[in-house]
Design a protein around this motif. Sequence first.
Motif, PDB file in Angstrom:
ATOM      1  N   GLU A 128     -12.053   4.864   3.031  1.00  0.00           N
ATOM      2  CA  GLU A 128     -11.549   4.064   1.774  1.00  0.00           C
ATOM      3  C   GLU A 128      -9.855   5.149   1.230  1.00  0.00           C
ATOM      4  N   ALA A 129      -9.541   6.508   1.886  1.00  0.00           N
ATOM      5  CA  ALA A 129      -8.489   6.537   1.726  1.00  0.00           C
ATOM      6  C   ALA A 129      -7.725   6.184   2.151  1.00  0.00           C
ATOM      7  N   GLN A 130      -7.449   5.883   4.012  1.00  0.00           N
ATOM      8  CA  GLN A 130      -7.045   6.029   4.618  1.00  0.00           C
ATOM      9  C   GLN A 130      -6.760   4.355   4.338  1.00  0.00           C
ATOM     10  N   ALA A 131      -7.186   4.095   4.362  1.00  0.00           N
ATOM     11  CA  ALA A 131      -7.900   1.692   3.982  1.00  0.00           C
ATOM     12  C   ALA A 131      -6.345   2.012   2.588  1.00  0.00           C
ATOM     13  N   SER A 132      -6.500   2.805   1.449  1.00  0.00           N
ATOM     14  CA  SER A 132      -6.108   3.187   0.584  1.00  0.00           C
ATOM     15  C   SER A 132      -4.324   3.091   0.731  1.00  0.00           C
ATOM     16  N   SER A 133      -4.431   4.505   1.576  1.00  0.00           N
ATOM     17  CA  SER A 133      -2.671   4.639   2.271  1.00  0.00           C
ATOM     18  C   SER A 133      -2.580   3.964   2.932  1.00  0.00           C
ATOM     19  N   ILE A 134      -2.502   2.729   3.953  1.00  0.00           N
ATOM     20  CA  ILE A 134      -2.401   1.967   4.664  1.00  0.00           C
ATOM     21  C   ILE A 134      -1.862   0.450   3.985  1.00  0.00           C
ATOM     22  N   GLN A 135      -2.506   0.397   2.558  1.00  0.00           N
ATOM     23  CA  GLN A 135      -2.272  -0.863   1.831  1.00  0.00           C
ATOM     24  C   GLN A 135      -1.285  -0.010   0.760  1.00  0.00           C
ATOM     25  N   GLY A 136      -0.887   1.271   0.120  1.00  0.00           N
ATOM     26  CA  GLY A 136       0.104   1.629  -0.344  1.00  0.00           C
ATOM     27  C   GLY A 136       1.344   1.766   0.455  1.00  0.00           C
ATOM     28  N   PHE A 137       1.083   1.614   1.423  1.00  0.00           N
ATOM     29  CA  PHE A 137       2.174   1.974   2.799  1.00  0.00           C
ATOM     30  C   PHE A 137       3.233   0.491   2.466  1.00  0.00           C
ATOM     31  N   GLU A 185       3.153  -1.909   0.520  1.00  0.00           N
ATOM     32  CA  GLU A 185       3.327  -2.651  -1.425  1.00  0.00           C
ATOM     33  C   GLU A 185       4.211  -1.673  -1.059  1.00  0.00           C
ATOM     34  N   GLN A 186       4.672  -0.702  -0.517  1.00  0.00           N
ATOM     35  CA  GLN A 186       5.899   0.142  -1.172  1.00  0.00           C
ATOM     36  C   GLN A 186       6.751  -0.231   0.038  1.00  0.00           C
ATOM     37  N   ARG A 187       6.689  -0.299   0.829  1.00  0.00           N
ATOM     38  CA  ARG A 187       8.233  -1.048   2.401  1.00  0.00           C
ATOM     39  C   ARG A 187       8.236  -2.377   1.829  1.00  0.00           C
ATOM     40  N   TYR A 188       7.679  -3.302   1.713  1.00  0.00           N
ATOM     41  CA  TYR A 188       7.284  -4.815   1.556  1.00  0.00           C
ATOM     42  C   TYR A 188       6.383  -5.209   0.091  1.00  0.00           C
ATOM     43  N   ILE A 205      -0.552  -5.219  11.444  1.00  0.00           N
ATOM     44  CA  ILE A 205      -0.899  -5.798  10.719  1.00  0.00           C
ATOM     45  C   ILE A 205      -0.875  -6.513  11.194  1.00  0.00           C
ATOM     46  N   GLU A 206      -0.390  -7.548  10.450  1.00  0.00           N
ATOM     47  CA  GLU A 206       1.303  -8.835  10.107  1.00  0.00           C
ATOM     48  C   GLU A 206       0.904  -9.539   9.292  1.00  0.00           C
ATOM     49  N   ILE A 207       2.716  -9.187   8.618  1.00  0.00           N
ATOM     50  CA  ILE A 207       2.377  -9.297   7.463  1.00  0.00           C
ATOM     51  C   ILE A 207       3.906 -11.099   7.730  1.00  0.00           C
ATOM     52  N   ILE A 208       3.917 -11.528   6.591  1.00  0.00           N
ATOM     53  CA  ILE A 208       4.841 -12.157   6.247  1.00  0.00           C
ATOM     54  C   ILE A 208       5.452 -11.751   5.214  1.00  0.00           C
ATOM     55  N   ASP A 209       6.793 -11.257   5.462  1.00  0.00           N
ATOM     56  CA  ASP A 209       7.863 -10.464   4.471  1.00  0.00           C
ATOM     57  C   ASP A 209       8.953 -11.610   3.821  1.00  0.00           C
ATOM     58  N   GLY A 210       8.542 -12.740   2.723  1.00  0.00           N
ATOM     59  CA  GLY A 210       9.833 -13.284   2.560  1.00  0.00           C
ATOM     60  C   GLY A 210       9.256 -14.531   4.055  1.00  0.00           C
ATOM     61  N   ARG A 211      10.074 -14.786   4.859  1.00  0.00           N
ATOM     62  CA  ARG A 211      10.259 -15.252   5.723  1.00  0.00           C
ATOM     63  C   ARG A 211      10.427 -15.173   7.064  1.00  0.00           C
ATOM     64  N   ILE A 212      10.481 -13.692   6.483  1.00  0.00           N
ATOM     65  CA  ILE A 212      10.079 -12.706   7.737  1.00  0.00           C
ATOM     66  C   ILE A 212       8.810 -12.369   8.805  1.00  0.00           C
ATOM     67  N   LYS A 213       8.442 -12.331   9.888  1.00  0.00           N
ATOM     68  CA  LYS A 213       7.027 -11.916  10.539  1.00  0.00           C
ATOM     69  C   LYS A 213       7.304 -11.158  10.752  1.00  0.00           C
ATOM     70  N   ARG A 214       6.311  -9.784  10.813  1.00  0.00           N
ATOM     71  CA  ARG A 214       6.413  -8.367  10.687  1.00  0.00           C
ATOM     72  C   ARG A 214       4.735  -7.449  11.350  1.00  0.00           C
ATOM     73  N   GLU A 215       4.998  -7.376  11.795  1.00  0.00           N
ATOM     74  CA  GLU A 215       3.934  -6.728  13.053  1.00  0.00           C
ATOM     75  C   GLU A 215       4.217  -4.718  13.116  1.00  0.00           C
ATOM     76  N   LEU A 216       3.226  -4.938  11.781  1.00  0.00           N
ATOM     77  CA  LEU A 216       2.841  -2.967  11.775  1.00  0.00           C
ATOM     78  C   LEU A 216       1.974  -2.929  12.640  1.00  0.00           C
ATOM     79  N   TYR A 217       1.687  -0.317  13.012  1.00  0.00           N
ATOM     80  CA  TYR A 217       1.362  -0.946  13.576  1.00  0.00           C
ATOM     81  C   TYR A 217       0.577   0.754  13.026  1.00  0.00           C
ATOM     82  N   PHE A 218      -0.157   0.964  12.870  1.00  0.00           N
ATOM     83  CA  PHE A 218      -0.828   2.357  12.452  1.00  0.00           C
ATOM     84  C   PHE A 218      -2.494   3.051  13.300  1.00  0.00           C
ATOM     85  N   ASP A 219      -2.296   3.971  13.448  1.00  0.00           N
ATOM     86  CA  ASP A 219      -3.100   5.119  14.358  1.00  0.00           C
ATOM     87  C   ASP A 219      -4.473   5.179  13.839  1.00  0.00           C
TER      88      ASP A 219
END
Length: 142
Positions: free
Chosen positions: A23-32, A34-37, A54-68
């Motif tokens: 849960e702490a790691q999941a929360s850390s990813i979500q926080g990252f 939310e803070q960056r995008y 994790i694929e996100i839509i940031d405004g009109r921009i598609k980004r792929e975020l990778y976490f280990d």
Amino acid sequence: CEKEFGGFLPQEVEMMLTTRYSEAQASSIQGFIEQRYPAARIVEIDGEHGMTEIEIIDGRIKRELYFDVSANWVRTVTDILHAELPQAVREAYAASEYAPYRLDDIKFVESPDVDYYRLEVEIHDNDLYLHYDATGTLLPQQ
């Protein structure tokens, strides 16, 4: 898991991430994210090559975020257009031995260590990836 329109609700994201992380790691990813995008919507969460994508839509921009596996951010990959390349990168590529070949795809890659532009060049049915920094310097392959 994929959601075609609108993105996942925060509790759905947490549920999907806690199948891979504490849960702490999941929360850390979500926080990252939310803070960056802050305006981003999460539209897909998937496992790929031992990492979580994790694929996100940031405004009109598609980004792929990778976490280990430890929930550390590894990189963000963003598709960009040729016109969005820095002038120095466009000039360096145009002057390179690869310029005559077909430029297939361009991505901007951000990571904790280095940010670079990845140009995919098709040479006789083979793909070659060129990495340039913002000054137009061709970086060694990683």
